[in-house]
Enzyme design. Structure first.
Site, PDB file in Angstrom:
ATOM      1  CD1 TRP A  58      -0.370  -6.421  -2.861  1.00  0.00           C
ATOM      2  CD2 TRP A  58      -0.743  -6.814  -0.781  1.00  0.00           C
ATOM      3  NE1 TRP A  58      -0.260  -7.835  -2.998  1.00  0.00           N
ATOM      4  CE2 TRP A  58      -0.463  -8.106  -1.386  1.00  0.00           C
ATOM      5  CE3 TRP A  58      -1.035  -6.706   0.385  1.00  0.00           C
ATOM      6  CZ2 TRP A  58      -0.374  -9.052  -0.840  1.00  0.00           C
ATOM      7  CZ3 TRP A  58      -0.724  -8.137   1.275  1.00  0.00           C
ATOM      8  CH2 TRP A  58      -0.251  -9.408   0.348  1.00  0.00           C
ATOM      9  CB  CYS A  93      -0.956   0.017   1.312  1.00  0.00           C
ATOM     10  SG  CYS A  93      -2.236  -1.298   1.289  1.00  0.00           S
ATOM     11  CG  HIS A 132      16.668 -37.832  -2.233  1.00  0.00           C
ATOM     12  ND1 HIS A 132      16.920 -39.231  -1.609  1.00  0.00           N
ATOM     13  CD2 HIS A 132      17.773 -37.441  -2.207  1.00  0.00           C
ATOM     14  CE1 HIS A 132      18.451 -39.486  -1.587  1.00  0.00           C
ATOM     15  NE2 HIS A 132      18.770 -38.377  -1.839  1.00  0.00           N
ATOM     16  CE  LYS A 158      13.026 -12.649  -8.504  1.00  0.00           C
ATOM     17  NZ  LYS A 158      13.697 -12.237  -7.322  1.00  0.00           N
ATOM     18  CE  LYS A 183      11.198  -3.689  -4.554  1.00  0.00           C
ATOM     19  NZ  LYS A 183      11.641  -4.828  -5.107  1.00  0.00           N
ATOM     20  CD  GLU A 235      16.183 -14.339  -6.946  1.00  0.00           C
ATOM     21  OE1 GLU A 235      15.347 -14.763  -5.927  1.00  0.00           O
ATOM     22  OE2 GLU A 235      16.364 -13.244  -7.292  1.00  0.00           O
ATOM     23  CG  ASN A 276       0.483   2.102   3.675  1.00  0.00           C
ATOM     24  OD1 ASN A 276      -0.438   2.076   3.281  1.00  0.00           O
ATOM     25  ND2 ASN A 276       1.804   2.641   3.367  1.00  0.00           N
ATOM     26  N   GLY A 277      -0.797  -0.713   6.867  1.00  0.00           N
ATOM     27  CA  GLY A 277      -0.392  -1.470   7.978  1.00  0.00           C
ATOM     28  C   GLY A 277      -1.926  -2.440   8.489  1.00  0.00           C
ATOM     29  NE  ARG A 295       5.581   1.092  -0.100  1.00  0.00           N
ATOM     30  CZ  ARG A 295       6.713   0.879   0.700  1.00  0.00           C
ATOM     31  NH1 ARG A 295       7.978   1.258   0.337  1.00  0.00           N
ATOM     32  NH2 ARG A 295       6.831   0.060   1.817  1.00  0.00           N
ATOM     33  CD  GLU A 331       8.621 -11.966  -7.390  1.00  0.00           C
ATOM     34  OE1 GLU A 331       9.924 -12.426  -7.686  1.00  0.00           O
ATOM     35  OE2 GLU A 331       8.373 -11.081  -6.610  1.00  0.00           O
TER      36      GLU A 331
END
Ligand code: M6R
Length: 613
Positions: A74, A2, A509, A490, A608, A486, A100-101, A27, A493
């Site tokens: 968000w 947000c 395995h 990526k 973000k 990673e 925000n929060g 964000r 995402e």
């Protein structure tokens, strides 16, 4: 997560709020809203689902008001709907708030407010705040905000306005970043400096428990003392934003992600600038000066971060154990805090975060602090919660990272962890010659990283060959095992294609059951101590008709005989290979997502910095 902008000054607020929100959209971007006041009237009120960039016409709406607030959301509490978008207001439309929060006790507060007759139109926790302020609103906006905040538990960065007091804005913070941009004829409240950089570089960071009351000409910041609950006025330092506007813009690139990947060599350069001390085979880390002696006594380390930052921690674990000789473990923030971790007296935590605001990482940090252990930060954002709360730390100096997918920040984290390894190693058994060898190799990395970027057209061509595949596997071992994780993160995402990362040795395995001609593997196999083992793993895949793209060391011609495609990286020390091997994986994900036409900088469902648990 947000974004908030608030404006109070002598200029029309709407265009300033609009461009601030555009810059904050990374964000959070599922809905947005504005409230602008003109004298005692609401001049412009609007909430919409979707991205602000899809509603550019709103920028030119008729609005002359010079006070206003705006928010890009968000979703956390409540679905993505127009009603749940901010700003929220009270029953009488006298209090407007962006937040925000998360208000953790919102359900009980809401129940009580409903009993008292308040009518709610959204499902959000934020609307509870609006009604709570209304409950205490007896002609003094800041007093009502203060009383309301006394009742809430959780995190907040808020900006509040009221048409009853059109020349006032109240802003407050608790564990959610908030700053005031200071200009000659205006103040801009924002959750992130990128929202204000076009208008001013002078900022004041609000701290937890602080409240700011702003008018067009002045502001007063006061802080609530935890013990006595009384408020005292604070004098705050005005700081200057160090980075340039250009750094927050695409500068000709199609996406921020591409711009940021192309900045990877300069990110390494920035991380090491002035820190390599060749004569002493060591590094200089100003941020560690105050805890130098305590660091000498550290007997074990735990490295904590989330997502990509956690993979940086994992690489750091290999570095620190091998070269600094310190027993090290890695955890993710969201798990660490629920473990019954057992620490030796001289354990220390290293918290790795681009934003420095990731709630899970911060919670783990606070947990360690409570145990009285030394906490260190590897952070990008200056002045972030993490940077303030750790006992000491090293900034990665990666500059603003705008794309949701972290790329250059990861490179900054790996480079910084390599520096920390040398620092801690030289405090212990690491010989001068080894210190020198590592820093010499580190100093070459910017050039080597550029060499990898120069192969980008080849990587794009390889992407073209694989664009129709729906599943990918990534494997690596030792230093490059976290790089496999990673690479897979990526790709999923930004392109929404299924990808998984595994340690090469783990294939047999279980995952091997999924390998066939429809599931290509990206194998990270530089010429290092586990190369032979990686080749065995690649052969296991080839025996099952799996296609393999290898990330190999330049000069290794033999590998071409076994795999389908090769991307070369230059030779460096084994511990530093992740810094080079991850670059082609970043490019691969970018080109893949671009070929599929995805919204690369703002992937669906993500944001973000994840400031909620
Ligand atoms: O700001 P942080 O580094 O603490 O963020 C941690 C993760 O949320 C972040 O790395 C996330 O995994 C990225 N979107 C990955 O590209």
């Amino acid at each position: 997560m947000c974004g908030i902008v608030g404006y109070i000054g002598k200029n029309p607020a709407l265009p300033i709020l609009f461009s601030g929100l555009e810059r904050l959209e990374y964000r959070g971007y599922d809905s947005f809203g504005f409230c602008v006041l003109n004298n005692n009237k609401i001049d412009f009120l609007c909430k919409e689902k979707g991205k602000i960039s899809d509603h550019c016409h709103l920028r030119d709406s008729k609005s002359v008001g010079t006070v206003g607030i705006a928010h890009t959301r968000w979703a956390t509490t409540g679905l993505v709907t127009k009603e749940n978008a901010h700003p929220h207001c009270d029953c009488k439309e006298e209090i407007f708030i962006v937040h925000n929060g998360i208000i953790e006790n919102y359900k009980i507060l809401k129940e009580n407010l409903v009993k008292e007759g308040h009518k709610f139109i959204s499902e959000t926790d934020t609307e509870v705040l609006a009604h709570l302020i209304e409950k205490y609103f007896e002609g003094n906006l800041e007093q009502a905000v203060k009383l309301a905040l006394r009742e809430v538990r959780g995190t907040y960065g808020i900006a509040v306005v009221s048409p009853k007091y059109p020349n006032k804005m109240v802003a407050a913070r608790m564990s959610s970043p908030l700053l005031i941009g200071v200009n000659s004829d205006e103040f801009i409240v924002a959750s992130d400096p990128s929202a204000i950089i076009t208008r001013t570089r002078q900022i004041i960071h609000l701290d937890d428990d602080e409240i700011a009351v702003l008018t067009p000409d002045n502001f007063v910041i006061s802080k609530q003392e935890r013990e006595s609950s009384s408020w005292s006025v604070r004098t705050k330092k005005i700081e200057t934003i160090e980075w340039n506007l250009e750094e927050a813009e695409k500068s000709g690139y199609k996406h921020f992600m591409m711009k940021e990947i192309m900045q990877e060599p300069s990110t390494i350069e920035d991380a090491i600038r002035g820190r390599l001390y060749f004569e002493g085979g060591n590094v200089k880390l100003g941020g560690f000066e105050n805890v130098e002696d305590r660091l000498r006594d550290v007997s074990s380390l735990v490295l904590i971060g989330c997502g990509t930052a956690n993979y940086a921690c994992k690489v750091g674990e290999y570095m620190l154990e091998e070269y600094a000789g310190i027993p090290t473990e890695t955890d993710i923030g969201s798990e660490f805090r629920y473990r019954k971790s057992l620490f030796s007296k001289n354990a220390a935590g290293i918290f790795v975060s681009q934003s420095g605001e990731t709630a899970d990482t911060l919670a783990a940090l606070r947990e360690m602090k409570e145990k009285g252990l030394l906490t260190l930060g590897v952070t990008n954002v200056v002045g972030s919660n993490q940077a303030r709360e750790t006992d000491a730390g090293v900034y990665t100096r990666s500059g603003p990272e705008i794309a949701v997918a972290s790329t250059k920040a990861f490179i900054g984290q790996l480079t910084t962890l390599a520096l920390i390894t040398v620092y801690l190693g030289r405090q212990r058994e690491m010989a001068l010659v080894m210190g020198n060898r590592i820093i010499d190799e580190i100093s070459k990395l910017p050039e080597l990283a550029q060499e990898v970027l120069d192969t980008k057209e080849d990587i794009k061509r390889i992407v073209g060959k694989y664009i129709d595949y729906k599943d990918f596997w990534y494997i690596g071992r030792k230093y490059n095992y976290p790089i496999a994780l990673e690479g897979a993160l990526k790709l999923k995402e930004v392109s929404y294609v299924h990808a998984e990362g595994t340690a090469g040795g783990e294939l047999k395995h279980g995952p091997l059951a999924l390998i066939d001609e429809n599931c290509p593997t990206i194998a990270i196999c530089p010429s290092d101590s586990v190369y032979e083992k990686m080749i065995s793993n690649i052969e296991e895949i080839k025996a099952r008709n799996g296609k393999v793209i290898a990330i190999a060391t330049k000069g290794n011609e033999d590998i071409k005989k076994i795999v389908d495609d090769v991307i070369y990286i230059p030779k460096t020390l084994e511990m530093l290979t992740p810094i080079l091997s991850v670059i082609p994986l970043h490019l691969f994900s970018y080109y893949f997502a671009d070929a599929l036409g995805k919204d690369i900088d703002k992937p669906k469902n993500l944001a973000k910095s994840v400031t909620v648990e």
